[in-house]
Design a protein around this motif. Structure first.
Motif, PDB file in Angstrom:
ATOM      1  N   PHE A  39      -7.095   2.463  -6.538  1.00  0.00           N
ATOM      2  CA  PHE A  39      -6.028   1.472  -6.402  1.00  0.00           C
ATOM      3  C   PHE A  39      -4.669   2.151  -6.292  1.00  0.00           C
ATOM      4  N   TRP A  40      -3.841   1.581  -5.405  1.00  0.00           N
ATOM      5  CA  TRP A  40      -2.473   2.070  -5.274  1.00  0.00           C
ATOM      6  C   TRP A  40      -1.596   1.480  -6.378  1.00  0.00           C
ATOM      7  N   ASP A  41      -1.605   0.147  -6.496  1.00  0.00           N
ATOM      8  CA  ASP A  41      -0.908  -0.489  -7.604  1.00  0.00           C
ATOM      9  C   ASP A  41      -1.940  -1.277  -8.418  1.00  0.00           C
ATOM     10  N   SER A  42      -1.503  -2.178  -9.258  1.00  0.00           N
ATOM     11  CA  SER A  42      -2.460  -2.827 -10.154  1.00  0.00           C
ATOM     12  C   SER A  42      -3.283  -3.928  -9.482  1.00  0.00           C
ATOM     13  N   PHE A  43      -2.996  -4.226  -8.212  1.00  0.00           N
ATOM     14  CA  PHE A  43      -3.753  -5.232  -7.476  1.00  0.00           C
ATOM     15  C   PHE A  43      -4.392  -4.703  -6.194  1.00  0.00           C
ATOM     16  N   HIS A  44      -3.724  -3.767  -5.527  1.00  0.00           N
ATOM     17  CA  HIS A  44      -4.096  -3.412  -4.156  1.00  0.00           C
ATOM     18  C   HIS A  44      -4.708  -2.019  -4.057  1.00  0.00           C
ATOM     19  N   PRO A  45      -5.824  -1.915  -3.335  1.00  0.00           N
ATOM     20  CA  PRO A  45      -6.432  -0.600  -3.118  1.00  0.00           C
ATOM     21  C   PRO A  45      -5.495   0.353  -2.372  1.00  0.00           C
ATOM     22  N   SER A  86       0.847  -1.188   0.000  1.00  0.00           N
ATOM     23  CA  SER A  86       0.000   0.000   0.000  1.00  0.00           C
ATOM     24  C   SER A  86       0.880   1.234   0.000  1.00  0.00           C
ATOM     25  N   ASN A  87       0.251   2.362  -0.308  1.00  0.00           N
ATOM     26  CA  ASN A  87       0.954   3.632  -0.135  1.00  0.00           C
ATOM     27  C   ASN A  87       1.037   4.003   1.340  1.00  0.00           C
ATOM     28  N   GLY A  88       0.178   3.389   2.173  1.00  0.00           N
ATOM     29  CA  GLY A  88       0.172   3.699   3.604  1.00  0.00           C
ATOM     30  C   GLY A  88      -0.205   2.487   4.426  1.00  0.00           C
ATOM     31  N   LYS A  89      -1.236   2.635   5.230  1.00  0.00           N
ATOM     32  CA  LYS A  89      -1.673   1.534   6.081  1.00  0.00           C
ATOM     33  C   LYS A  89      -2.521   0.542   5.287  1.00  0.00           C
ATOM     34  N   VAL A  90      -2.601  -0.669   5.819  1.00  0.00           N
ATOM     35  CA  VAL A  90      -3.437  -1.725   5.248  1.00  0.00           C
ATOM     36  C   VAL A  90      -4.543  -2.056   6.250  1.00  0.00           C
ATOM     37  N   PRO A  91      -5.540  -2.859   5.860  1.00  0.00           N
ATOM     38  CA  PRO A  91      -6.658  -3.130   6.766  1.00  0.00           C
ATOM     39  C   PRO A  91      -6.249  -3.633   8.155  1.00  0.00           C
TER      40      PRO A  91
END
Length: 367
Positions: free
Chosen positions: A340-346, A88-93
């Motif tokens: 989305f941050w990258d091509s898979f992850h929000p 992620s660009n920052g925090k994740v769930p």
């Protein structure tokens, strides 16, 4: 000799004082939570298993795997701008949930070399980017398998007992929230992308395999003391930027075959959780639907404040993820415009919207 010394040996007294110190330290580390919990309910810890959606850095030192992100531009919006191994660009769930519950600011990775004993008391993350319910999935990505995550959990329990004692450990396990996030890598990477399982299974039988694996995992952590377990369904994989690029055609539409497989898996998973709740005493296994909330954000992105719904922020946003999203793939100028941050992850922003909604909807079901 006073009453205290009559009842306690010097060793027991020191142990008691140590426990009191740990409790005070944990109280001082608590943060103000946003989530309003049910009356007389507190969550002592959050313990997470799963894949890259939840991984807070367990893959950092696994040089064999491509599923790593302990380099920029990952973490550019994390406090200090540090790439921590979060996808992620920052925090994740994992982080956002403990923050919402007022437990702590971040959920540390169990394999973090800087992990402190007091971190264990309020929960850790065992998730590994690239892992899945299907053993082949973790093998393809050289990720930490679910059986290996369970083994780490067993060592965690023993460490916890040495810190707070067996009774408190049992209390923490029984009252904490456990979370499991798997399935995306299985459905897309192992089944649709590599075709590794299509010779043996059609979609219906493959989703049966995944649900059976999930069920076995849940029964095993139940036997180890877990009672309140949230299990995430698969998201609309067909709508993530990479899948749009690979199978979405020239206009990069959502891939319906992948989305239908996710919906079938989610239905079966929800049914299995209902069955487990009926058969495992005092279990509170909660199905957490992320498919529909994320699909709603994607389809109605402008209503949520986004400008781009079909590309990630990193590089072109069409294929960059993990090692492909690196310092040579500079991110967009404003990640707040992107789901989305990258091509898979929000992005962290999208995760925040999803987590807040899920907790409001489901928190009462754990208690």
């Amino acid at each position: 000799m006073g009453p205290l010394m009559k009842l306690s040996s010097p060793l027991a007294f020191c142990s008691s004082m140590l426990l009191c110190f740990i409790e005070l330290l944990l109280m001082s580390c608590k943060i103000k939570g946003v989530m309003e919990l049910p009356p007389n309910v507190s969550v002592p810890a959050v313990i997470v298993f799963g894949d890259s959606i939840m991984d807070t850095g367990n893959n950092n030192n696994n040089m064999q795997t491509w599923a790593r992100c302990n380099f920029s531009p990952y973490g550019k919006d994390f406090p200090g701008g540090i790439p921590t191994g979060r996808f992620s660009n920052g925090k994740v769930p994992s982080d956002l949930i403990v923050e919402e519950l007022g437990i702590k600011e971040f959920l540390p990775a169990y394999l973090d070399p800087n992990l402190q004993p007091h971190d264990l008391v309020t929960g850790v993350c065992f998730a590994s980017g690239g892992s899945g319910y299907d053993p082949l999935t973790s093998k393809i990505a050289t990720a930490i398998t679910l059986p290996e995550q369970i083994n780490m959990f067993k060592t965690y329990i023993e460490k916890l007992k040495s810190i707070v004692g067996e009774d408190r450990t049992n209390f923490i396990l029984a009252h904490s929230v456990f979370l499991l996030v798997q399935g995306s890598n299985d459905i897309y990477n192992t089944y649709f992308l590599s075709h590794a399982r299509q010779v043996q299974y059609d979609v219906r039988s493959y989703t049966d395999l995944l649900v059976s694996s999930a069920s076995n995992f849940l029964k095993e952590i139940y036997e180890l003391g877990a009672r309140r377990i949230g299990v995430f369904g698969a998201p609309p994989i067909g709508c993530v930027p990479f899948v749009r690029t690979v199978v979405g055609g020239i206009v990069r539409e959502c891939a319906e075959n992948q989305n239908e497989a996710c919906k079938l898996f989610n239905y079966k998973l929800s049914e299995e959780l209902d069955s487990l709740n009926k058969n495992l005493i005092n279990s509170r296994m909660v199905y957490l639907d992320v498919y529909n909330p994320l699909l709603d954000i994607i389809q109605n992105y402008q209503q949520y404040g986004y400008k781009v719904q079909d590309r990630g922020c990193c590089g072109t946003g069409e294929v960059e993820a993990a090692v492909i999203c690196n310092p040579l793939s500079p991110p967009c100028s404003d990640v707040e415009d992107y789901i989305f941050w990258d091509s898979f992850h929000p992005s962290e922003s999208a995760y925040k919207k999803l987590v807040a909604s899920l907790l409001r909807k489901h928190m009462y079901q754990f208690y």
